[in-house]
Design an enzyme around this catalytic site. Structure first.
Site, PDB file in Angstrom:
ATOM      1  N   ASN A   1       0.817  -1.223   0.000  1.00 46.98           N
ATOM      2  CA  ASN A   1       0.000   0.000   0.000  1.00 46.98           C
ATOM      3  C   ASN A   1       0.847   1.268   0.000  1.00 46.98           C
ATOM      4  O   ASN A   1       0.559   2.220  -0.735  1.00 46.98           O
ATOM      5  CB  ASN A   1      -0.952  -0.004   1.198  1.00 46.98           C
TER       6      ASN A   1
ATOM      7  N   THR B   1     -15.710  39.226 -30.428  1.00 41.77           N
ATOM      8  CA  THR B   1     -16.479  38.814 -29.252  1.00 41.77           C
ATOM      9  C   THR B   1     -17.764  38.255 -29.841  1.00 41.77           C
ATOM     10  O   THR B   1     -18.232  38.751 -30.880  1.00 41.77           O
ATOM     11  CB  THR B   1     -16.807  39.986 -28.296  1.00 41.77           C
ATOM     12  N   HIS B   2     -18.285  37.222 -29.232  1.00 40.09           N
ATOM     13  CA  HIS B   2     -19.469  36.516 -29.777  1.00 40.09           C
ATOM     14  C   HIS B   2     -19.210  36.003 -31.192  1.00 40.09           C
ATOM     15  O   HIS B   2     -20.150  35.834 -31.970  1.00 40.09           O
ATOM     16  CB  HIS B   2     -20.714  37.419 -29.789  1.00 40.09           C
TER      17      HIS B   2
ATOM     18  N   SER C   1      -8.537  13.877 -47.915  1.00 37.95           N
ATOM     19  CA  SER C   1      -9.751  13.065 -47.818  1.00 37.95           C
ATOM     20  C   SER C   1      -9.603  11.884 -48.758  1.00 37.95           C
ATOM     21  O   SER C   1      -8.946  11.979 -49.793  1.00 37.95           O
ATOM     22  CB  SER C   1     -10.961  13.907 -48.208  1.00 37.95           C
TER      23      SER C   1
ATOM     24  N   LYS D   1      -9.607  18.413 -50.508  1.00 35.74           N
ATOM     25  CA  LYS D   1      -9.553  18.618 -49.060  1.00 35.74           C
ATOM     26  C   LYS D   1      -8.137  18.662 -48.479  1.00 35.74           C
ATOM     27  O   LYS D   1      -7.251  17.941 -48.923  1.00 35.74           O
ATOM     28  CB  LYS D   1     -10.329  17.509 -48.338  1.00 35.74           C
TER      29      LYS D   1
ATOM     30  N   ASN E   1      -7.323  18.711 -44.523  1.00 35.40           N
ATOM     31  CA  ASN E   1      -8.038  18.728 -43.243  1.00 35.40           C
ATOM     32  C   ASN E   1      -7.116  18.952 -42.041  1.00 35.40           C
ATOM     33  O   ASN E   1      -6.031  18.382 -41.966  1.00 35.40           O
ATOM     34  CB  ASN E   1      -8.788  17.405 -43.046  1.00 35.40           C
TER      35      ASN E   1
ATOM     36  N   GLU F   1      -8.076  18.907 -34.725  1.00 30.89           N
ATOM     37  CA  GLU F   1      -9.340  18.255 -34.349  1.00 30.89           C
ATOM     38  C   GLU F   1      -9.106  17.163 -33.305  1.00 30.89           C
ATOM     39  O   GLU F   1      -9.889  17.000 -32.365  1.00 30.89           O
ATOM     40  CB  GLU F   1     -10.003  17.646 -35.580  1.00 30.89           C
TER      41      GLU F   1
END
Ligand code: ARG
Length: 456
Positions: free
Chosen positions: A110, A155-156, A277, A283, A285, A290
């Protein structure tokens, strides 16, 4: 193979129970810590005259040999063993006979496992910190290259005010700097030695816990034996520290994914850090970004798993705690991979200055500066804010931008407008004038870069 703990029972267990119970397939990676810890233990036992000096020397030499044999591939892990601790002790006893059986005096698995994992994670923290520093250095270098590249700040996710790409990048450098700090802090609390707590209650032998702690590079010892063998808060703390780090990498990933889309085209990732791809020939990627974003979920999951495992456990050791290792090891492995890939991805990434500037020009992001212009000429801010908004509405209606409206038009809104307005609302001026500490001007960003370099 008879169980080392056979005695109270005959140790004959079902194969399925053994497989279920065994942790060697994931804790064997702690072999070095286990062996180093045992060497210190043998030395302490001799120093305290609990075993003889000769026995300790024999044990230490035997342990050294086991370490060498494992590293040279001469001693494969026996997956039939319950865990790495049993494996090392078993080999030692096979090789040394009765002397080998003396090693486990005045300790328990332990406190041994609690010791090994602290030592293992201590080294992991050092590696993770070094990789974090490398990433910060790569980000800072990019920020230097793009210290004057104007882009829209958001922002947003709506265009808000002009900033520079260098400024943007340095925001992430600051976050990672705090992560480094958290790692150092976590290490500090982790670096207390549990060895000598034994099973839970301490021991009747005259041990010297400080001797072992010092030999193994700890700053001190766990002050309560029940606590020393039963808490895994240092694992939880490390996993939350890493979760925060991953959260930062994940947000950064999200931006890189957006920025490399055709809709933005702010950055271009190098071919070496993108994939194609299998069906769409056009593509390119951003898989690395990701995956970092995706793996953040896995790291959070590990944290929640261990918190949940621990929440109802009575003191002291319970076998549930064996579940700490896969979660914390996977977390460390994951973050180390993410940091390395990320540093390479950033170092080879290029920014498209033209597209960034174009986007900055289209978003009326100098509207605040236009209002400030009127304020500096004596108009109250709210009135200036309203006029600036009306001018933006007019631009939208006429499909133009603030820089292109005529002075005659401006004058119909306020007599305070004069020719110097155009200079004041040029994006370059908007950026250059934000000289407040931490702001977006080239000078401010350079100061941020200098600060981070000093911290590193
Ligand atoms: N493999 C165990 C673990 O990882 C070691 C400690 C076992 N102790 C015990 N009393 N069964 O937690």
């Amino acid at each position: 193979m008879a169980k080392m703990w056979a005695g109270r029972t005959d140790g004959k267990t079902e194969k399925i129970a053994d497989d279920f119970n065994s942790s060697i397939r994931f804790d064997s990676r702690m072999y070095r810590q286990d062996i180093t810890g045992s060497m210190a233990h043998a030395a302490m036992l001799a120093a305290q005259k609990i075993i003889t000096k000769e026995d300790a020397d024999t044990l230490i030499a035997g342990l050294e040999q086991i370490l060498e044999d494992i590293e040279n591939g001469k001693l494969p892990m026996d997956m039939e063993c319950e865990d790495i601790h049993m494996f090392v002790e078993q080999v030692l006893t096979q090789r040394l006979g009765d002397v080998g059986k003396k090693l486990h005096t005045a300790r328990s698995r332990n406190d041994q496992v609690a010791l090994d994992i602290r030592m293992y994670l201590r080294d992991e923290i050092d590696e993770i910190s070094a990789l974090t520093k490398e990433l910060i250095a790569a980000i800072t270098e990019k920020a230097e290259a793009y210290a004057d590249a104007i882009m829209p700040g958001y922002t947003h996710l709506q265009r808000a005010q002009p900033v520079t790409f260098g400024h943007y990048l340095m925001a992430y450098a600051m976050m990672l700097l705090r992560d480094l700090d958290r790692l150092a802090d976590t290490r500090k609390r982790m670096n207390q030695s549990p060895i000598g707590c034994c099973a839970l209650a301490g021991t009747t032998y005259d041990t010297d816990r400080h001797f072992e702690a010092a030999k193994l590079g700890f700053d001190g010892i766990c002050r309560n034996s029940l606590d020393g063998v039963s808490d895994r808060d240092f694992c939880v703390e490390l996993m939350s520290t890493i979760s925060i780090l991953m959260m930062h990498l994940s947000r950064f990933s999200e931006e890189i994914i957006l920025w490399s889309s055709w809709e933005f085209k702010f950055v271009e990732l190098s071919d070496a850090y993108t994939t194609g791809s299998s069906i769409m020939p056009q593509k390119k990627n951003p898989d690395m970004a990701e995956l970092v974003r995706g793996k953040t979920g896995r790291v959070y999951g590990n944290l929640m798993a261990l918190l949940t495992t621990l929440k109802g456990l009575p003191l002291a050791y319970n076998k549930d705690m064996q579940e700490d290792k896969e979660a914390v090891f996977d977390t460390c492995d994951t973050v180390k991979m993410c940091l390395q890939v990320f540093a390479g991805m950033i170092a080879t990434m290029t920014a498209n200055r033209e597209n960034m500037l174009l986007a900055a020009q289209k978003g009326f992001i100098n509207a605040t500066d236009l209002a400030d212009y009127l304020v500096k000429k004596g108009m109250p801010f709210r009135s200036a804010y309203k006029i600036s908004g009306q001018l933006v509405a007019l631009c939208i209606e006429k499909n133009t931008v603030l820089e292109n409206l005529s002075m005659d038009t401006y004058k119909t809104f306020s007599e305070l407008f004069e020719e110097d307005l155009y200079q004041e609302i040029s994006l370059k001026t908007c950026v250059e004038k934000r000289i407040s500490e931490g702001g977006t001007s080239v000078a401010s960003v350079k100061a941020q870069i200098a600060y981070v370099k000093e911290c590193l």
